[in-house]
Design an enzyme around this catalytic site. Structure first.
Site, short mmCIF file in Angstrom:
data_model
loop_
_atom_site.label_atom_id
_atom_site.label_comp_id
_atom_site.label_asym_id
_atom_site.label_seq_id
_atom_site.Cartn_x
_atom_site.Cartn_y
_atom_site.Cartn_z
N HIS A 40 -22.05 2.02 -15.74
CA HIS A 40 -21.25 2.66 -14.69
C HIS A 40 -20.58 3.91 -15.27
CE1 HIS A 40 -21.06 -0.77 -11.75
NE2 HIS A 40 -21.52 -1.38 -12.82
N CYS A 57 -26.19 1.21 -11.74
CA CYS A 57 -26.31 -0.24 -11.91
C CYS A 57 -27.34 -0.82 -10.92
CB CYS A 57 -24.94 -0.91 -11.81
SG CYS A 57 -24.93 -2.47 -12.71
N ILE A 71 6.53 -14.74 -2.04
CA ILE A 71 6.72 -15.92 -2.89
C ILE A 71 5.99 -15.74 -4.21
CG2 ILE A 71 6.20 -18.39 -3.10
CD1 ILE A 71 6.51 -18.57 -0.05
N GLU A 72 4.78 -15.20 -4.13
CA GLU A 72 3.90 -15.12 -5.31
C GLU A 72 4.48 -14.31 -6.46
OE1 GLU A 72 2.79 -14.58 -2.25
OE2 GLU A 72 0.94 -15.71 -1.94
N GLY A 93 -28.12 0.41 -8.32
CA GLY A 93 -28.83 1.62 -7.90
C GLY A 93 -29.98 1.93 -8.84
N MET A 94 -29.81 1.67 -10.13
CA MET A 94 -30.92 1.87 -11.07
C MET A 94 -31.96 0.77 -10.88
SD MET A 94 -31.25 1.68 -15.22
CE MET A 94 -32.30 0.30 -15.67
N GLN A 95 -31.48 -0.45 -10.74
CA GLN A 95 -32.42 -1.57 -10.60
C GLN A 95 -33.31 -1.36 -9.37
OE1 GLN A 95 -29.80 -4.98 -10.59
NE2 GLN A 95 -29.30 -4.77 -12.76
N SER A 148 0.81 -1.24 0.00
CA SER A 148 0.00 0.00 0.00
C SER A 148 0.83 1.27 0.00
CB SER A 148 -0.96 0.05 1.21
OG SER A 148 -1.70 -1.11 1.28
N LYS A 165 14.46 6.71 8.96
CA LYS A 165 15.32 5.53 8.94
C LYS A 165 15.45 4.94 7.53
CE LYS A 165 16.45 5.25 13.26
NZ LYS A 165 17.87 5.47 13.60
N GLY A 171 1.41 2.87 -2.71
CA GLY A 171 0.90 3.71 -3.79
C GLY A 171 1.67 3.55 -5.09
N GLU A 198 -19.01 6.14 -13.76
CA GLU A 198 -17.78 6.48 -13.00
C GLU A 198 -16.51 5.96 -13.66
OE1 GLU A 198 -20.12 4.37 -12.06
OE2 GLU A 198 -19.32 2.60 -11.04
#
Ligand code: GLN
Length: 540
Positions: free
Chosen positions: A510, A384, A151-152, A386-388, A16, A190, A18, A512
């Site tokens: 969507h 979405c 590891i991944e 929200g419309m339904q 995290s 540090k 960024g 956004e």
């Protein structure tokens, strides 16, 4: 011949930090210098894509034009670069293995033992270079998810190391993002964690060329020298990345330290024109010193996890900049909303957005919120689900269809006003099978949305299985809810609005996903404007 330059961005010390924002900012700076740039994210998990992941695991699923369900960092890439990303921009370990196993089953490895090196790493390299081969980009920034040492992510780092070896150091560089923590008791920043993480990368054969150090306090020249010496990088390649006031300030802060110049020099590329970043600076000014503010409730079931609504929250920032206003999005937990407490819960808000989502939890609260805003003339934007739910609410409370519902919530409803699309009826597999990506939407003459967009046909992105049930269309129109956006090919209802309401618009798509700082989404701009008007009307 592939003349593309590749930049790998890795992260160390903690997660995290960024990386997505640093990658996006660098890309924006290089773009401003005249280069064509794209960003790719390599995700080390085994899911084929994040489409089947719970938002609690992974935040928002971002959807591209071509219908890829991707990591939310791709949203940042698009918002910073203003160019679309696609399937090739997000690659997971799952996708790599899926392809290698497919080839193995088809005998394409001619009896060889299939191994992580070279088969998995070859497939990773192929995916990275696919973007280069399009010929569209001079520079490709590839962000490697996770933290060095996991590891991944090892095969990704090994593939990047091989590319550096194969293509040469002027064509492939490494940027490593680390943390320089401030230790309060010692009163000092540090550098040891940074040194360790650079060494760890070195163990995998990768020498970082540039370090971006996340820090709460400025790094002194002495500290930068120390980091440079012990991490084996040039002093001007130690870039500090202090916590910014907004993510849109990061390109400006990085440019002040010549981050883009250092990168271009290492890649042996011309500096091009020196970007002034006027638009970014203006936007940051409006974000940091807005002239006014407005509160909007964002009603959803992941209210405690803002990352689940990343693109919506960013779209509010963009629309806010357009209006010189701060949009304070208040996340309202939908399972806590009822018809009796909704007025109290959203009393300070001048607009309500009901969020996308899946499943029945929180549905009653969403419906209660929609009923309240519809009856009280409060600006509403539904996205979405929200419309339904706006359709369900209208069916129950205006058309008087008792127990009207979406068949997602109640398969036995006597009034399936929202129902499974025909194309979805036979779908059995969960992943990647929704209606995904960009589809056209024709806007009705004289509608509110036609006026807002100023266009007859728009293209917007989707991610859903259910749709407005056209069998009820006439009844809805007669009662005042109007389908103002229609898919020209299938006749699916993509937008509904209530013309008699000050601002009641809901879309199956969507909006956004397509909003950027440079081109805020028209629906968000109009919605925020309506909320500002509502606020003025309440307390002029
Ligand atoms: N669950 C709904 C559907 O599948 C809405 C999806 C969404 O909001 N993205 O149609």
């Amino acid at each position: 011949m592939d003349s593309t330059k590749y930049i790998f961005v890795t992260g160390g010390v903690v997660s995290s930090l960024g990386k997505g924002i640093v990658s996006s900012s660098l890309a924006a700076l290089l773009q401003a210098r005249g280069y064509s740039v794209t960003i790719q994210k390599l995700d080390p998990y085994i899911n084929i894509d994040p489409g089947t992941l719970n938002p609690y695991e992974h935040g928002e699923v971002y959807v591209t034009e071509d219908g890829a369900e991707t990591d939310l960092d791709l949203g940042h890439y698009e918002r910073f670069l203003n160019i679309p990303t696609g399937q090739a921009n997000n690659v997971t370990t799952g996708r790599i293995y899926e392809e290698v196993i497919r080839k193995e089953r088809h005998g394409e490895y001619h009896g060889k033992t299939v191994q992580v090196v070279p088969h998995i790493t070859d497939e990773i390299k192929r995916r990275i270079r696919l973007l280069g081969k399009t010929g569209l980009f001079q520079i490709i920034i590839t962000e490697i998810g996770g933290t060095v040492g996991d590891i991944e992510s090892l095969p990704f780092i090994e593939a990047a190391r091989q590319m550096h070896y194969e293509l040469g150091r002027q064509n492939v560089i490494f940027i490593h993002l680390t943390l320089v923590p401030y230790v309060g008791v010692a009163g000092e920043l540090k550098t040891k964690p940074t040194q360790h993480s650079v060494k760890q990368l070195l163990e995998f054969g990768v020498q970082a060329d540039i370090l971006v150090c996340r820090t709460e306090h400025s790094l002194s020249p002495e500290l930068k020298s120390k980091i440079a010496l012990f991490c084996n990088v040039e002093q001007n390649a130690v870039i500090e990345s202090k916590d910014a006031r907004t993510i849109y300030e990061v390109p400006i802060l990085l440019k002040e330290q010549n981050f883009d110049r250092v990168v271009l020099q290492k890649l042996g590329l011309k500096l091009g024109n020196n970007p002034v970043l006027t638009e970014w600076k203006e936007a940051v000014r409006h974000i940091v010193e807005p002239e006014k503010s407005v509160k909007i409730a964002l009603v959803g079931k992941y209210a405690e996890l803002p990352d689940a609504y990343k693109s919506i929250l960013e779209a509010f920032v963009h629309a806010g900049v357009r209006h010189r206003a701060k949009v304070e999005a208040t996340l309202v937990q939908s399972d806590e909303l009822t018809e009796t407490n909704v007025a109290e819960k959203i009393k300070d808000c001048d607009g309500v957005l009901v969020a996308p989502g899946f499943g029945v939890r929180g549905i009653a609260g969403k419906i209660a919120a929609i009923k309240y805003v519809r009856e009280n003339g409060i600006p509403f934007l539904g996205v979405c689900l929200g419309m339904q739910m706006a359709v369900v609410e209208f069916g129950r409370n205006v058309l008087g269809l008792a127990d009207a519902d979406s068949t997602e919530m109640n398969p036995e409803t006597p009034h399936p006003v929202v129902a499974l699309m025909e194309s979805q009826a036979k779908v059995e597999r969960l992943g990647g099978t929704m209606r995904l990506g960009a589809f056209e939407c024709r806007l009705a003459q004289g509608s509110r949305v036609r006026e807002i967009y100023g266009q007859d046909v728009v293209t917007e992105r989707h991610r859903h299985r259910y749709e407005f049930n056209n069998a009820y269309r006439e009844a809805y129109v007669a009662a005042g809810m109007f389908p103002s956006g229609i898919n020209p090919e299938h006749g699916l209802v993509e937008i509904v609005e209530i013309p008699s309401h000050p601002f009641f618009i809901a879309s199956q798509f969507h909006p956004e996903y397509k909003s950027t700082l440079k081109t805020p989404h028209p629906l968000f701009v109009a919605f925020v404007e309506a909320a500002l008007e509502h606020k003025n009307h309440r307390s002029p």
